[in-house]
Design a protein around this motif. Sequence first.
Motif, PDB file in Angstrom:
ATOM      1  N   ALA A 293      33.443  18.333  34.512  1.00 10.08           N
ATOM      2  CA  ALA A 293      34.282  18.427  35.711  1.00 10.08           C
ATOM      3  C   ALA A 293      35.768  18.212  35.426  1.00 10.08           C
ATOM      4  O   ALA A 293      36.605  18.836  36.068  1.00 10.08           O
ATOM      5  CB  ALA A 293      33.801  17.455  36.779  1.00 10.08           C
ATOM      6  N   GLY A 294      36.138  17.401  34.475  1.00 11.95           N
ATOM      7  CA  GLY A 294      37.547  17.171  34.173  1.00 11.95           C
ATOM      8  C   GLY A 294      38.095  18.072  33.085  1.00 11.95           C
ATOM      9  O   GLY A 294      39.250  17.950  32.693  1.00 11.95           O
ATOM     10  N   SER A 295      37.287  19.002  32.619  1.00  8.48           N
ATOM     11  CA  SER A 295      37.689  19.879  31.517  1.00  8.48           C
ATOM     12  C   SER A 295      38.591  21.007  31.998  1.00  8.48           C
ATOM     13  O   SER A 295      38.671  21.296  33.186  1.00  8.48           O
ATOM     14  CB  SER A 295      36.437  20.480  30.857  1.00  8.48           C
ATOM     15  OG  SER A 295      35.601  19.462  30.348  1.00  8.48           O
ATOM     16  N   SER A 296      39.235  21.645  31.039  1.00 12.22           N
ATOM     17  CA  SER A 296      40.112  22.774  31.367  1.00 12.22           C
ATOM     18  C   SER A 296      39.265  23.964  31.817  1.00 12.22           C
ATOM     19  O   SER A 296      38.080  24.056  31.484  1.00 12.22           O
ATOM     20  CB  SER A 296      40.928  23.174  30.140  1.00 12.22           C
ATOM     21  OG  SER A 296      40.095  23.815  29.193  1.00 12.22           O
ATOM     22  N   PRO A 297      39.880  24.882  32.552  1.00  5.49           N
ATOM     23  CA  PRO A 297      39.153  26.095  32.941  1.00  5.49           C
ATOM     24  C   PRO A 297      38.584  26.848  31.733  1.00  5.49           C
ATOM     25  O   PRO A 297      37.465  27.344  31.789  1.00  5.49           O
ATOM     26  CB  PRO A 297      40.210  26.927  33.666  1.00  5.49           C
ATOM     27  CG  PRO A 297      41.142  25.909  34.232  1.00  5.49           C
ATOM     28  CD  PRO A 297      41.202  24.831  33.183  1.00  5.49           C
ATOM     29  N   ALA A 298      39.351  26.905  30.652  1.00  8.27           N
ATOM     30  CA  ALA A 298      38.866  27.605  29.457  1.00  8.27           C
ATOM     31  C   ALA A 298      37.609  26.938  28.911  1.00  8.27           C
ATOM     32  O   ALA A 298      36.664  27.619  28.507  1.00  8.27           O
ATOM     33  CB  ALA A 298      39.957  27.664  28.389  1.00  8.27           C
TER      34      ALA A 298
ATOM     35  N   GLU B  98      42.473  34.539  28.560  1.00  6.85           N
ATOM     36  CA  GLU B  98      43.612  34.874  29.423  1.00  6.85           C
ATOM     37  C   GLU B  98      43.797  33.933  30.616  1.00  6.85           C
ATOM     38  O   GLU B  98      44.757  34.086  31.368  1.00  6.85           O
ATOM     39  CB  GLU B  98      43.463  36.309  29.933  1.00  6.85           C
ATOM     40  CG  GLU B  98      43.670  37.333  28.849  1.00  6.85           C
ATOM     41  CD  GLU B  98      43.723  38.736  29.405  1.00  6.85           C
ATOM     42  OE1 GLU B  98      44.232  38.941  30.520  1.00  6.85           O
ATOM     43  OE2 GLU B  98      43.241  39.639  28.702  1.00  6.85           O
ATOM     44  N   LEU B  99      42.912  32.975  30.808  1.00  4.01           N
ATOM     45  CA  LEU B  99      42.998  32.117  31.995  1.00  4.01           C
ATOM     46  C   LEU B  99      44.322  31.375  32.098  1.00  4.01           C
ATOM     47  O   LEU B  99      44.934  31.337  33.161  1.00  4.01           O
ATOM     48  CB  LEU B  99      41.831  31.124  32.027  1.00  4.01           C
ATOM     49  CG  LEU B  99      40.458  31.721  32.279  1.00  4.01           C
ATOM     50  CD1 LEU B  99      39.381  30.636  32.172  1.00  4.01           C
ATOM     51  CD2 LEU B  99      40.384  32.418  33.616  1.00  4.01           C
ATOM     52  N   ALA B 100      44.783  30.772  31.006  1.00  7.66           N
ATOM     53  CA  ALA B 100      46.035  30.004  31.052  1.00  7.66           C
ATOM     54  C   ALA B 100      47.219  30.921  31.362  1.00  7.66           C
ATOM     55  O   ALA B 100      48.084  30.571  32.168  1.00  7.66           O
ATOM     56  CB  ALA B 100      46.258  29.266  29.740  1.00  7.66           C
ATOM     57  N   ASP B 101      47.229  32.106  30.742  1.00 11.72           N
ATOM     58  CA  ASP B 101      48.314  33.059  31.014  1.00 11.72           C
ATOM     59  C   ASP B 101      48.312  33.504  32.475  1.00 11.72           C
ATOM     60  O   ASP B 101      49.363  33.872  33.013  1.00 11.72           O
ATOM     61  CB  ASP B 101      48.190  34.289  30.114  1.00 11.72           C
ATOM     62  CG  ASP B 101      48.516  33.981  28.664  1.00 11.72           C
ATOM     63  OD1 ASP B 101      49.156  32.937  28.398  1.00 11.72           O
ATOM     64  OD2 ASP B 101      48.130  34.778  27.792  1.00 11.72           O
ATOM     65  N   ALA B 102      47.143  33.468  33.104  1.00  8.45           N
ATOM     66  CA  ALA B 102      47.027  33.874  34.505  1.00  8.45           C
ATOM     67  C   ALA B 102      47.352  32.724  35.458  1.00  8.45           C
ATOM     68  O   ALA B 102      47.259  32.873  36.672  1.00  8.45           O
ATOM     69  CB  ALA B 102      45.616  34.396  34.779  1.00  8.45           C
ATOM     70  N   GLY B 103      47.737  31.572  34.898  1.00  2.99           N
ATOM     71  CA  GLY B 103      48.127  30.435  35.729  1.00  2.99           C
ATOM     72  C   GLY B 103      46.953  29.631  36.272  1.00  2.99           C
ATOM     73  O   GLY B 103      47.110  28.892  37.246  1.00  2.99           O
ATOM     74  N   ILE B 104      45.808  29.752  35.651  1.00  4.24           N
ATOM     75  CA  ILE B 104      44.621  29.031  36.109  1.00  4.24           C
ATOM     76  C   ILE B 104      44.457  27.795  35.234  1.00  4.24           C
ATOM     77  O   ILE B 104      43.983  27.876  34.103  1.00  4.24           O
ATOM     78  CB  ILE B 104      43.380  29.942  36.072  1.00  4.24           C
ATOM     79  CG1 ILE B 104      43.644  31.133  36.997  1.00  4.24           C
ATOM     80  CG2 ILE B 104      42.124  29.187  36.468  1.00  4.24           C
ATOM     81  CD1 ILE B 104      42.656  32.248  36.912  1.00  4.24           C
TER      82      ILE B 104
END
Length: 183
Positions: free
Chosen positions: A36-41, A73-79
């Motif tokens: 639950a506290g992990s990054s989206p990636a 690409e999640l971080a580049d997409a602002g997620i």
Amino acid sequence: MGSSRGVAARIAGFLGDVSARGLQAALVTFNLAGMAGSSPAEIFSALVEQFCPEGGSVDEGIARDAFMETVVELADAGIADMSSLTPEQMQTVLELYVAHTIEDRIYNDIGIKGVEIPADAGAAQAVQDQLHEFILGGVSDAFSEAAIDFAAIDPNTIGQTMERIYGAAFDILEALGEEEAAK
């Protein structure tokens, strides 16, 4: 592209579950509550294994590869925070995934059919970048037309919704391709 459509439906279902019940509850469904506290990636990387395990057919490989490309690409997409995803971010995740599956299918077809590509690596990368933007634009248009409400998405119709989006995306890409060819 049955495998890709199925994975897209599972991603949409997960995102809808996050919206409706919260991240923790959605992760419990996949025995990933500790993330639950992990990054989206990190979360989506774990879901890759759940939604599309290694091995299988070419279609399953395309689904897996597209999901992994989406994760990158999640971080580049602002997620950056799965617990506070907006509907727009949820749509972005799905748009990226669907675009990558279509792109990977096209690359697979190019490989099978022996379509000639530029010999120069820079020119080949430019063609690939243009194709990606073209596909992503068509997929984005298809999602805009579908107007998915992730908070109210019905798990029973997710598959049908993804089928419509894939169909609409291919229709849009075909029309854009014909328009471009006529120039």
